[in-house]
Design a protein around this motif. Structure first.
Motif, PDB file in Angstrom:
ATOM      1  N   THR A   9     -13.653  -4.559   7.502  1.00 21.29           N
ATOM      2  CA  THR A   9     -12.500  -5.438   7.292  1.00 21.29           C
ATOM      3  C   THR A   9     -11.887  -5.808   8.629  1.00 21.29           C
ATOM      4  O   THR A   9     -12.051  -5.105   9.625  1.00 21.29           O
ATOM      5  CB  THR A   9     -11.428  -4.745   6.430  1.00 21.29           C
ATOM      6  N   ASN A  10     -11.171  -6.892   8.631  1.00 23.39           N
ATOM      7  CA  ASN A  10     -10.508  -7.351   9.853  1.00 23.39           C
ATOM      8  C   ASN A  10      -9.180  -6.630  10.013  1.00 23.39           C
ATOM      9  O   ASN A  10      -8.173  -7.013   9.442  1.00 23.39           O
ATOM     10  CB  ASN A  10     -10.272  -8.868   9.774  1.00 23.39           C
ATOM     11  N   SER A  11      -9.193  -5.533  10.741  1.00 26.67           N
ATOM     12  CA  SER A  11      -8.000  -4.707  10.879  1.00 26.67           C
ATOM     13  C   SER A  11      -6.945  -5.342  11.770  1.00 26.67           C
ATOM     14  O   SER A  11      -5.812  -4.883  11.832  1.00 26.67           O
ATOM     15  CB  SER A  11      -8.385  -3.325  11.446  1.00 26.67           C
ATOM     16  N   ASP A  12      -7.332  -6.429  12.500  1.00 23.99           N
ATOM     17  CA  ASP A  12      -6.371  -7.072  13.396  1.00 23.99           C
ATOM     18  C   ASP A  12      -5.378  -7.941  12.634  1.00 23.99           C
ATOM     19  O   ASP A  12      -4.302  -8.252  13.134  1.00 23.99           O
ATOM     20  CB  ASP A  12      -7.112  -7.932  14.425  1.00 23.99           C
ATOM     21  N   LYS A  13      -5.747  -8.340  11.431  1.00 21.04           N
ATOM     22  CA  LYS A  13      -4.887  -9.225  10.657  1.00 21.04           C
ATOM     23  C   LYS A  13      -3.834  -8.406   9.925  1.00 21.04           C
ATOM     24  O   LYS A  13      -4.158  -7.597   9.065  1.00 21.04           O
ATOM     25  CB  LYS A  13      -5.718 -10.037   9.654  1.00 21.04           C
ATOM     26  N   LYS A  14      -2.593  -8.609  10.268  1.00 20.46           N
ATOM     27  CA  LYS A  14      -1.505  -7.844   9.687  1.00 20.46           C
ATOM     28  C   LYS A  14      -1.109  -8.420   8.336  1.00 20.46           C
ATOM     29  O   LYS A  14      -0.849  -9.616   8.215  1.00 20.46           O
ATOM     30  CB  LYS A  14      -0.298  -7.849  10.632  1.00 20.46           C
ATOM     31  N   GLN A  15      -1.064  -7.567   7.323  1.00 17.73           N
ATOM     32  CA  GLN A  15      -0.683  -8.010   5.993  1.00 17.73           C
ATOM     33  C   GLN A  15       0.833  -7.883   5.809  1.00 17.73           C
ATOM     34  O   GLN A  15       1.483  -7.059   6.454  1.00 17.73           O
ATOM     35  CB  GLN A  15      -1.404  -7.186   4.920  1.00 17.73           C
ATOM     36  N   ARG A  16       1.373  -8.694   4.911  1.00 21.64           N
ATOM     37  CA  ARG A  16       2.808  -8.659   4.642  1.00 21.64           C
ATOM     38  C   ARG A  16       3.062  -9.030   3.182  1.00 21.64           C
ATOM     39  O   ARG A  16       2.177  -9.537   2.494  1.00 21.64           O
ATOM     40  CB  ARG A  16       3.542  -9.639   5.555  1.00 21.64           C
ATOM     41  N   ILE A  17       4.266  -8.736   2.737  1.00 24.46           N
ATOM     42  CA  ILE A  17       4.665  -9.125   1.386  1.00 24.46           C
ATOM     43  C   ILE A  17       5.837 -10.092   1.479  1.00 24.46           C
ATOM     44  O   ILE A  17       6.528 -10.140   2.502  1.00 24.46           O
ATOM     45  CB  ILE A  17       5.059  -7.902   0.527  1.00 24.46           C
ATOM     46  N   ASN A  18       6.041 -10.874   0.429  1.00 22.29           N
ATOM     47  CA  ASN A  18       7.118 -11.847   0.419  1.00 22.29           C
ATOM     48  C   ASN A  18       8.061 -11.604  -0.765  1.00 22.29           C
ATOM     49  O   ASN A  18       7.885 -10.642  -1.523  1.00 22.29           O
ATOM     50  CB  ASN A  18       6.558 -13.273   0.370  1.00 22.29           C
ATOM     51  N   VAL A  19       9.025 -12.465  -0.937  1.00 22.14           N
ATOM     52  CA  VAL A  19      10.030 -12.307  -1.993  1.00 22.14           C
ATOM     53  C   VAL A  19       9.390 -12.339  -3.378  1.00 22.14           C
ATOM     54  O   VAL A  19       9.766 -11.573  -4.270  1.00 22.14           O
ATOM     55  CB  VAL A  19      11.117 -13.400  -1.878  1.00 22.14           C
ATOM     56  N   SER A  20       8.410 -13.223  -3.559  1.00 19.70           N
ATOM     57  CA  SER A  20       7.752 -13.336  -4.870  1.00 19.70           C
ATOM     58  C   SER A  20       7.078 -12.025  -5.271  1.00 19.70           C
ATOM     59  O   SER A  20       7.174 -11.590  -6.429  1.00 19.70           O
ATOM     60  CB  SER A  20       6.717 -14.467  -4.845  1.00 19.70           C
ATOM     61  N   VAL A  21       6.409 -11.378  -4.325  1.00 24.76           N
ATOM     62  CA  VAL A  21       5.752 -10.097  -4.609  1.00 24.76           C
ATOM     63  C   VAL A  21       6.797  -9.035  -4.941  1.00 24.76           C
ATOM     64  O   VAL A  21       6.619  -8.230  -5.872  1.00 24.76           O
ATOM     65  CB  VAL A  21       4.892  -9.647  -3.415  1.00 24.76           C
ATOM     66  N   ILE A  22       7.894  -9.023  -4.216  1.00 24.72           N
ATOM     67  CA  ILE A  22       8.961  -8.044  -4.470  1.00 24.72           C
ATOM     68  C   ILE A  22       9.555  -8.235  -5.861  1.00 24.72           C
ATOM     69  O   ILE A  22       9.770  -7.264  -6.611  1.00 24.72           O
ATOM     70  CB  ILE A  22      10.059  -8.154  -3.391  1.00 24.72           C
ATOM     71  N   ILE A  23       9.808  -9.503  -6.244  1.00 30.15           N
ATOM     72  CA  ILE A  23      10.367  -9.788  -7.570  1.00 30.15           C
ATOM     73  C   ILE A  23       9.410  -9.328  -8.666  1.00 30.15           C
ATOM     74  O   ILE A  23       9.818  -8.693  -9.645  1.00 30.15           O
ATOM     75  CB  ILE A  23      10.674 -11.294  -7.718  1.00 30.15           C
ATOM     76  N   MET A  24       8.134  -9.638  -8.504  1.00 26.04           N
ATOM     77  CA  MET A  24       7.145  -9.233  -9.497  1.00 26.04           C
ATOM     78  C   MET A  24       6.990  -7.707  -9.554  1.00 26.04           C
ATOM     79  O   MET A  24       6.759  -7.130 -10.617  1.00 26.04           O
ATOM     80  CB  MET A  24       5.794  -9.885  -9.195  1.00 26.04           C
ATOM     81  N   THR A  25       7.142  -7.055  -8.416  1.00 21.72           N
ATOM     82  CA  THR A  25       7.063  -5.594  -8.376  1.00 21.72           C
ATOM     83  C   THR A  25       8.221  -4.971  -9.149  1.00 21.72           C
ATOM     84  O   THR A  25       8.040  -4.019  -9.923  1.00 21.72           O
ATOM     85  CB  THR A  25       7.081  -5.088  -6.915  1.00 21.72           C
ATOM     86  N   LEU A  26       9.426  -5.512  -8.962  1.00 21.91           N
ATOM     87  CA  LEU A  26      10.597  -5.017  -9.684  1.00 21.91           C
ATOM     88  C   LEU A  26      10.466  -5.262 -11.183  1.00 21.91           C
ATOM     89  O   LEU A  26      10.812  -4.397 -12.005  1.00 21.91           O
ATOM     90  CB  LEU A  26      11.868  -5.682  -9.147  1.00 21.91           C
ATOM     91  N   LEU A  27       9.959  -6.430 -11.540  1.00 23.79           N
ATOM     92  CA  LEU A  27       9.753  -6.751 -12.961  1.00 23.79           C
ATOM     93  C   LEU A  27       8.722  -5.813 -13.575  1.00 23.79           C
ATOM     94  O   LEU A  27       8.896  -5.309 -14.697  1.00 23.79           O
ATOM     95  CB  LEU A  27       9.313  -8.206 -13.104  1.00 23.79           C
ATOM     96  N   LEU A  28       7.636  -5.562 -12.831  1.00 23.93           N
ATOM     97  CA  LEU A  28       6.595  -4.660 -13.319  1.00 23.93           C
ATOM     98  C   LEU A  28       7.142  -3.247 -13.487  1.00 23.93           C
ATOM     99  O   LEU A  28       6.853  -2.567 -14.483  1.00 23.93           O
ATOM    100  CB  LEU A  28       5.419  -4.654 -12.347  1.00 23.93           C
ATOM    101  N   ALA A  29       7.954  -2.788 -12.533  1.00 14.90           N
ATOM    102  CA  ALA A  29       8.562  -1.458 -12.620  1.00 14.90           C
ATOM    103  C   ALA A  29       9.421  -1.342 -13.875  1.00 14.90           C
ATOM    104  O   ALA A  29       9.379  -0.321 -14.586  1.00 14.90           O
ATOM    105  CB  ALA A  29       9.395  -1.176 -11.370  1.00 14.90           C
ATOM    106  N   LEU A  30      10.206  -2.379 -14.175  1.00 15.80           N
ATOM    107  CA  LEU A  30      11.055  -2.374 -15.365  1.00 15.80           C
ATOM    108  C   LEU A  30      10.224  -2.311 -16.639  1.00 15.80           C
ATOM    109  O   LEU A  30      10.509  -1.507 -17.544  1.00 15.80           O
ATOM    110  CB  LEU A  30      11.935  -3.628 -15.385  1.00 15.80           C
TER     111      LEU A  30
END
Length: 390
Positions: free
Chosen positions: A191-212
């Motif tokens: 894998t390309n370890s140099d490419k830094k991954q990140r999350i955005n607001v949409s992922v956070i919202i979906m994560t909170l919804l999934l947790a609920l």
């Protein structure tokens, strides 16, 4: 040689068999009311943690499993996870110390966390679409089949005593032997370890919804035994059958998710939430085994719709190249929702005047109705403007 063919039936069974143990944490929930009688000085919320506390350590090892598998290999990592799950899982069979039992459950979570995401990874490595997508669907169904069967077994074992219920974790050892014999070490791609991954607001919202939604779904599994045994004066065997029907409905819904989504598209999200709301209302409205059963069945339809939809959005909502991090974030959200369920139930029960074990479901009903209205307003009036698939 056929055993080494990824498309042979025995190879497919061996790959899928790992997923049977992933959701075993809540499988012992039918034994909790009997367990509570042995610990009269322990609160119900703490007793319920026996079925959910492992999700805390699952979250930790989920993040570590990828690193460990790169060091020692995927096959060895899965094997260690199954051994930890089996050994720590049966520990309560021999112990009457509540603190030690909680610690053993945390170790169970460490084991499950090691092979949770890798159960998906090995499918990605051995198969390509369309077989890959089909196998992922089978894997999800395998989880539901496993917990459903184990719920029934727990219902029978609890008739002996609550200690015997933890015998189900012995299943980890024949599954381990089967996996080791049939499945070779899959290659780990570079894998390309140099490419830094990140999350955005949409992922956070979906994560909170999934947790609920996971918290709501787990509430059904945890609270049904309390309702059946405490409110309705029935046995743990009855509650285990109700939970099994709930999980079987989830399995069936998961299998047909693709067809449902093809018909209703984005509205599968509010529809899934509405099913949980209606099921919760039925559970709290009808003070009977039949009411609890029907409510649990309706609730069982909910999470496969919501969960499958959210995970299907990853390629759309995650920043480009950050899909792996987004998936891990969603899995952590799901485990956080499961882990927090006893506290979730305790707090929701305080928000209405009902004193029965079914009381929290009235609050869940109104909470999900409000959430559904918000989502529908967004989808109908704002989604068109943003052209977002959420």
């Amino acid at each position: 040689m056929s055993q080494k063919n990824p498309h042979s039936k025995i190879f497919i069974l061996a790959i899928l068999s790992v997923s049977i143990m992933i959701t075993t944490g809540t499988a012992i929930s039918s034994a909790l009311p009997e367990m509570a009688k042995s610990f009269p000085n322990i609160s119900v919320a703490k007793i319920d943690m026996i079925a959910t506390i492992q999700q805390f350590s699952v979250m930790v090892t989920l993040l570590l499993s990828g690193i460990i598998s790169k060091k020692i290999g995927i096959k060895k990592t899965i094997s260690i996870g199954l051994i930890l799950t089996g050994v720590a899982g049966v520990f309560p069979l021999f112990s009457h110390n509540f603190s030690l039992i909680l610690i053993s459950r945390l170790i169970v979570g460490c084991g499950i966390g090691l092979f949770n995401s890798l159960a998906i990874t090995i499918i990605d490595l051995f198969y390509e679409d369309p077989t890959r997508s089909e196998m992922l669907g089978f894997r999800s169904a395998t989880e539901q089949i496993g917990v459903s069967i184990l719920n029934i077994i727990v219902g029978m074992l609890v008739l002996i005593n609550w200690h015997a219920s933890f015998l189900i974790y012995l299943l980890a050892f024949p599954l381990l032997a089967f996996f080791l014999k049939v499945v070779p070490e899959p290659p780990i791609p570079e894998t390309n370890s140099d490419k830094k991954q990140r999350i955005n607001v949409s992922v956070i919202i979906m994560t909170l919804l999934l947790a609920l939604m996971v918290a709501c779904s787990t509430s059904v599994v945890i609270q049904i035994p309390n309702i059946v045994v405490t409110d309705l004066s029935k046995t743990g065997a009855v509650s285990s059958l109700i939970i099994s029907v709930n999980t079987l409905m989830g399995m069936i819904t998961g299998i047909f998710f693709g067809r449902v989504y093809g018909f209703v598209k984005k509205f599968v999200l509010p529809i899934g939430i509405i099913f949980m709301a209606i099921g919760s209302l039925v559970i709290v409205s009808y003070h009977s085994v039949l009411g609890a059963t029907i409510g649990a069945i309706i609730c069982g339809i909910s999470y496969p719709l919501v969960g499958s939809y959210i995970f299907s959005l990853v390629n759309v909502i995650a920043p480009e190249g950050s899909e792996t991090l987004a998936n891990s974030t969603l899995l952590i959200g799901a485990n956080l929702g499961s882990f927090s369920t006893p506290f979730f139930l305790s707090e929701l029960g305080k928000l209405n005047s009902l004193t029965t074990q079914a009381g929290p479901f009235l609050t869940i009903f109104w909470l999900l109705i409000i959430l559904t209205v918000i989502i529908l307003i967004y989808q109908l009036f704002f989604q068109k403007k943003t052209n977002n698939q959420l």
